[in-house]
Design a protein around this motif. Structure first.
Motif, PDB file in Angstrom:
ATOM      1  N   ALA A  40       0.734  -1.251   0.031  1.00  0.00           N
ATOM      2  CA  ALA A  40      -0.096  -0.070  -0.083  1.00  0.00           C
ATOM      3  C   ALA A  40       0.847   1.218   0.027  1.00  0.00           C
ATOM      4  CB  ALA A  40      -0.904   0.107   1.324  1.00  0.00           C
ATOM      5  N   SER A  41       1.537   1.559  -1.155  1.00  0.00           N
ATOM      6  CA  SER A  41       2.314   2.684  -1.275  1.00  0.00           C
ATOM      7  C   SER A  41       1.539   4.019  -1.325  1.00  0.00           C
ATOM      8  CB  SER A  41       3.233   2.562  -2.344  1.00  0.00           C
ATOM      9  OG  SER A  41       2.320   2.756  -3.552  1.00  0.00           O
ATOM     10  N   LEU A  42       2.032   5.195  -0.888  1.00  0.00           N
ATOM     11  CA  LEU A  42       1.274   6.456  -1.006  1.00  0.00           C
ATOM     12  C   LEU A  42       0.635   6.628  -2.389  1.00  0.00           C
ATOM     13  CD1 LEU A  42       0.704   9.159   0.271  1.00  0.00           C
ATOM     14  CD2 LEU A  42       2.981   9.882  -0.431  1.00  0.00           C
ATOM     15  N   GLU A  43       1.360   6.270  -3.330  1.00  0.00           N
ATOM     16  CA  GLU A  43       0.789   6.572  -4.794  1.00  0.00           C
ATOM     17  C   GLU A  43      -0.400   5.809  -5.138  1.00  0.00           C
ATOM     18  OE1 GLU A  43       3.627   5.518  -7.625  1.00  0.00           O
ATOM     19  OE2 GLU A  43       2.648   6.066  -9.343  1.00  0.00           O
ATOM     20  N   LEU A  44      -0.427   4.566  -4.507  1.00  0.00           N
ATOM     21  CA  LEU A  44      -1.890   3.525  -4.508  1.00  0.00           C
ATOM     22  C   LEU A  44      -2.840   4.283  -3.707  1.00  0.00           C
ATOM     23  CD1 LEU A  44      -0.265   0.244  -5.064  1.00  0.00           C
ATOM     24  CD2 LEU A  44      -1.611   1.511  -6.720  1.00  0.00           C
ATOM     25  N   VAL A  45      -2.373   4.381  -2.398  1.00  0.00           N
ATOM     26  CA  VAL A  45      -3.234   4.772  -1.233  1.00  0.00           C
ATOM     27  C   VAL A  45      -4.029   6.274  -1.410  1.00  0.00           C
ATOM     28  CG1 VAL A  45      -3.502   5.569   1.274  1.00  0.00           C
ATOM     29  CG2 VAL A  45      -2.111   3.385   0.343  1.00  0.00           C
ATOM     30  N   THR A  46      -3.259   7.053  -2.128  1.00  0.00           N
ATOM     31  CA  THR A  46      -3.951   8.541  -2.622  1.00  0.00           C
ATOM     32  C   THR A  46      -4.942   8.287  -3.828  1.00  0.00           C
ATOM     33  OG1 THR A  46      -1.687   9.476  -1.882  1.00  0.00           O
ATOM     34  CG2 THR A  46      -3.357  10.911  -2.952  1.00  0.00           C
ATOM     35  N   PRO A  47      -5.827   8.895  -3.819  1.00  0.00           N
ATOM     36  CA  PRO A  47      -6.738   8.814  -4.925  1.00  0.00           C
ATOM     37  C   PRO A  47      -6.137   9.541  -6.186  1.00  0.00           C
ATOM     38  CG  PRO A  47      -7.997   9.538  -3.204  1.00  0.00           C
ATOM     39  CD  PRO A  47      -6.710   9.452  -2.720  1.00  0.00           C
ATOM     40  N   ASP A  48      -6.164   8.997  -7.458  1.00  0.00           N
ATOM     41  CA  ASP A  48      -5.661   9.625  -8.581  1.00  0.00           C
ATOM     42  C   ASP A  48      -6.232  10.963  -8.967  1.00  0.00           C
ATOM     43  OD1 ASP A  48      -8.085   9.039  -9.712  1.00  0.00           O
ATOM     44  OD2 ASP A  48      -7.341   7.274 -10.790  1.00  0.00           O
ATOM     45  N   GLN A  49      -5.621  11.483  -9.752  1.00  0.00           N
ATOM     46  CA  GLN A  49      -5.956  12.940 -10.112  1.00  0.00           C
ATOM     47  C   GLN A  49      -7.621  13.155 -10.487  1.00  0.00           C
ATOM     48  OE1 GLN A  49      -2.801  15.399 -11.776  1.00  0.00           O
ATOM     49  NE2 GLN A  49      -4.185  17.092 -12.247  1.00  0.00           N
ATOM     50  N   GLU A  50      -7.823  12.021 -11.350  1.00  0.00           N
ATOM     51  CA  GLU A  50      -9.080  12.091 -12.011  1.00  0.00           C
ATOM     52  C   GLU A  50     -10.174  12.140 -10.769  1.00  0.00           C
ATOM     53  OE1 GLU A  50      -9.257   9.028 -14.977  1.00  0.00           O
ATOM     54  OE2 GLU A  50     -11.577   9.084 -14.707  1.00  0.00           O
ATOM     55  N   THR A  51      -9.826  11.249  -9.936  1.00  0.00           N
ATOM     56  CA  THR A  51     -10.800  11.045  -8.640  1.00  0.00           C
ATOM     57  C   THR A  51     -11.023  12.339  -8.108  1.00  0.00           C
ATOM     58  OG1 THR A  51     -10.418   8.903  -8.740  1.00  0.00           O
ATOM     59  CG2 THR A  51     -11.552   9.767  -6.874  1.00  0.00           C
ATOM     60  N   ILE A  52      -9.760  12.944  -7.532  1.00  0.00           N
ATOM     61  CA  ILE A  52      -9.784  14.068  -6.926  1.00  0.00           C
ATOM     62  C   ILE A  52     -10.464  15.344  -7.708  1.00  0.00           C
ATOM     63  CG2 ILE A  52      -8.249  16.079  -6.265  1.00  0.00           C
ATOM     64  CD1 ILE A  52      -5.995  13.795  -5.509  1.00  0.00           C
ATOM     65  N   GLU A  53     -10.212  15.566  -9.206  1.00  0.00           N
ATOM     66  CA  GLU A  53     -10.903  16.664  -9.943  1.00  0.00           C
ATOM     67  C   GLU A  53     -12.792  16.297  -9.799  1.00  0.00           C
ATOM     68  OE1 GLU A  53      -9.114  17.208 -13.735  1.00  0.00           O
ATOM     69  OE2 GLU A  53      -7.259  17.769 -12.713  1.00  0.00           O
ATOM     70  N   ARG A  54     -12.949  14.819  -9.799  1.00  0.00           N
ATOM     71  CA  ARG A  54     -14.315  14.691  -9.997  1.00  0.00           C
ATOM     72  C   ARG A  54     -15.089  14.962  -8.599  1.00  0.00           C
ATOM     73  NH1 ARG A  54     -16.330  10.385  -7.852  1.00  0.00           N
ATOM     74  NH2 ARG A  54     -14.580   9.162  -7.757  1.00  0.00           N
ATOM     75  N   LYS A  55     -14.085  14.846  -7.457  1.00  0.00           N
ATOM     76  CA  LYS A  55     -14.810  15.134  -6.145  1.00  0.00           C
ATOM     77  C   LYS A  55     -14.721  16.789  -6.012  1.00  0.00           C
ATOM     78  CE  LYS A  55     -13.984  10.924  -3.439  1.00  0.00           C
ATOM     79  NZ  LYS A  55     -13.882  10.371  -2.133  1.00  0.00           N
ATOM     80  N   ILE A  56     -13.752  17.381  -6.698  1.00  0.00           N
ATOM     81  CA  ILE A  56     -13.787  19.060  -6.383  1.00  0.00           C
ATOM     82  C   ILE A  56     -14.992  19.351  -7.273  1.00  0.00           C
ATOM     83  CG2 ILE A  56     -12.585  20.939  -7.436  1.00  0.00           C
ATOM     84  CD1 ILE A  56     -10.133  19.521  -6.922  1.00  0.00           C
ATOM     85  N   ALA A  57     -15.192  18.765  -8.451  1.00  0.00           N
ATOM     86  CA  ALA A  57     -16.641  19.285  -9.072  1.00  0.00           C
ATOM     87  C   ALA A  57     -17.872  19.003  -8.263  1.00  0.00           C
ATOM     88  CB  ALA A  57     -16.665  18.538 -10.486  1.00  0.00           C
ATOM     89  N   GLU A  58     -17.718  17.888  -7.518  1.00  0.00           N
ATOM     90  CA  GLU A  58     -19.005  17.494  -6.739  1.00  0.00           C
ATOM     91  C   GLU A  58     -19.108  18.421  -5.824  1.00  0.00           C
ATOM     92  OE1 GLU A  58     -20.226  13.768  -3.764  1.00  0.00           O
ATOM     93  OE2 GLU A  58     -18.739  13.418  -5.330  1.00  0.00           O
ATOM     94  N   ALA A  59     -17.973  18.831  -4.942  1.00  0.00           N
ATOM     95  CA  ALA A  59     -18.138  19.858  -3.918  1.00  0.00           C
ATOM     96  C   ALA A  59     -18.323  21.280  -4.418  1.00  0.00           C
ATOM     97  CB  ALA A  59     -16.492  20.066  -3.415  1.00  0.00           C
ATOM     98  N   ARG A  60     -18.007  21.403  -5.597  1.00  0.00           N
ATOM     99  CA  ARG A  60     -18.599  22.849  -6.150  1.00  0.00           C
ATOM    100  C   ARG A  60     -20.144  23.027  -6.389  1.00  0.00           C
ATOM    101  NH1 ARG A  60     -15.346  26.432 -10.169  1.00  0.00           N
ATOM    102  NH2 ARG A  60     -16.758  28.266 -10.510  1.00  0.00           N
ATOM    103  N   GLY A  61     -20.593  21.720  -6.840  1.00  0.00           N
ATOM    104  CA  GLY A  61     -22.026  21.698  -7.035  1.00  0.00           C
ATOM    105  C   GLY A  61     -22.207  22.763  -7.916  1.00  0.00           C
ATOM    106  N   ALA A  62     -23.488  23.646  -7.839  1.00  0.00           N
ATOM    107  CA  ALA A  62     -24.009  24.480  -8.867  1.00  0.00           C
ATOM    108  C   ALA A  62     -23.450  25.820  -8.514  1.00  0.00           C
ATOM    109  CB  ALA A  62     -25.465  24.583  -8.662  1.00  0.00           C
TER     110      ALA A  62
END
Ligand SMILES: [Zn+2]
Length: 467
Positions: free
Chosen positions: A185-207
């Motif tokens: 379980a390296s840091l690289e694998l345990v951290t979500p990838d950039q795509e997931t991070i961007e998707r969550k940012i969009a979700e947090a932003r909402g409307a």
């Protein structure tokens, strides 16, 4: 186009499986079900469920293996295979068997065994296609065993695993599997990838028109560690060491927290900084407002501001308030006056009036004794050192957080719940492996970590196995 011969053999395999499985089920009915009728029993649903649980593996386990063998018929038993070492074509030596255990029960796998006399190595080419784990318990069992062991003590997790699945695993297996997955379980694998991070940012932003707030918090937590020592040998004194970690989360609509990434390890400041810098690379900083939150520890501020230079630093308000209450108690005792004084100080701080608060501490609070003088001086230094991180009223108005409650709950969930159990002492390496798995579960990256673990365990066609 499939040839007639292939279609025919596929049909044979299907019918062969059907026959085998029916026979197994028939035998199970004879052994388990027929007596219920003969003896006129009236079991409850729960009793029947327990009977199924205890005995269904008699047909499901061998049925699963039979099905695998018939679906892979051609691969399991080829006449010739190439040596992965030297490429030489080799004739099959024999069919060799392996006992495998899956969540459905046990079965015996038969697949071709090959031996290269030049390389003096034996191998099973079919194991790669079937994804056979080298251990007897296969990867489906291992994934659940590791997941459960990350949540509760090894012995308890093994016991519950057995109760829930009917598959007996011991605490040693549970322990070994968790640590083996944790190593991967390296840091690289345990951290979500950039795509997931961007998707969550969009979700947090909402409307919303505005960018969401990304909160980056860092903290330390004491872990009970002991030196590594052989079993039964005297283990020496245990000691506490800091697990240093961080958590990144987004503040979404309705102040909902969206977890991005947590990472906690027993490590030094350099390790913490390296890890946070790695995660920072995956964050598109222009898409968020960044809040940095921590208590007063200077090393945490160094790390946070180095990794996120554009972040707005915010001293954890609750930590600050605790300091003020401590001074109030020493100066005024447990009294109404102490509470009133503390509330007034907290209000000044909340409004960002650090200069006024320091002036009051220097001139308006004659220390009642040396200890009080010392504590008042410490509070002055603390406020001056953190002056630019104290702006709660404005931060609150602009939607920024004021306290690192999010960090403390992550610490409790990740570090304390599993590691800090009474009487439990951890070897540093195992403690870190456990923390990595717990972070992966928290970050929803456990499946990815487990995929990677399987890839390293699986005997690939290229890896030779010793006979
Ligand atoms: Zn060879």
């Amino acid at each position: 186009m499939q040839s007639v011969a292939v279609l025919h053999s596929t049909q044979d395999d299907l019918e062969g499986f059907r026959q085998m499985f029916h026979d197994k089920v028939d035998r199970w009915i004879d052994e388990q079900v027929a007596p219920l009728f003969q003896e006129g029993q009236r079991p409850t649903l729960r009793e029947l469920s327990e009977m199924f649980q205890a005995t269904r593996s008699k047909f499901l386990g061998p049925g699963l293996v039979e099905l695998a063998q018939r679906l892979h018929a051609g691969d399991l038993d080829p006449d010739v295979a190439q040596c992965p070492g030297c490429g030489k074509s080799l004739p099959r030596k024999r069919l060799s068997t392996k006992e495998v255990s899956t969540l459905q029960g046990k079965g015996t796998l038969a697949r071709g065994y090959f031996y290269c006399p030049d390389c003096r190595q034996g191998f099973h080419p079919a194991d790669a296609a079937l994804g056979v784990a080298p251990q007897r318990h296969q990867f489906d069992i291992q994934a659940h065993a590791a997941g459960l062991a990350a949540e509760m003590p090894f012995a308890t997790s093994a016991e519950w695993f057995t109760r829930l699945t009917g598959i007996g695993i011991g605490n040693h297996f549970s322990h070994e599997t968790l640590l083996a997955v944790g190593k991967m379980a390296s840091l690289e694998l345990v951290t979500p990838d950039q795509e997931t991070i961007e998707r969550k940012i969009a979700e947090a932003r909402g409307a919303s028109e505005d960018k969401p707030i990304l909160v980056v918090t860092a903290d330390g937590a004491n872990m009970p560690l002991r030196p590594r020592a052989p079993r039964k040998a005297k283990r020496g004194e245990g000691d506490y060491k800091d697990a240093k970690g961080f958590r990144l989360f987004l503040i979404g609509p309705g102040d909902r927290l969206l977890q991005l990434a947590s990472w906690h390890q027993v490590q030094d400041k350099a390790g913490l900084q390296e890890a946070l810098a790695f995660v920072a690379q995956r964050v598109p900083v222009e898409q968020v407002h960044i809040a940095l939150l921590a208590d007063g520890a200077p090393y945490l501020w160094d790390v946070l501001t180095t990794c996120f230079p554009t972040g707005r630093p915010i001293l954890d308000y609750y930590h600050c308030a605790q300091h003020i209450h401590a001074v109030a108690r020493i100066q005024y005792g447990e009294s109404l006056l102490a509470r009133q004084w503390a509330e007034a100080m907290k209000t000044r701080i909340w409004l960002g009036k650090v200069k006024g608060a320091v002036h009051h501490l220097r001139h308006g609070v004659p220390p009642r004794n040396l200890k009080a003088a010392d504590e008042i001086r410490k509070l002055i230094n603390y406020l001056l050192a953190n002056a630019e991180r104290i702006n709660y009223e404005v931060n609150r108005q602009e939607g920024y957080p004021t306290g690192s409650g999010g960090m403390e709950s992550a610490h409790k969930a990740i570090c304390h719940t599993r590691i800090k159990r009474s009487g439990a002492w951890w070897v540093e390496e195992s403690c870190n492996e456990m923390l990595r798995i717990r972070c992966a579960i928290y970050n929803e990256t456990f499946d990815r970590v487990f995929e990677h673990y399987m890839a390293t365990q699986r005997p690939s066609a290229l890896r030779l196995e010793n006979k």
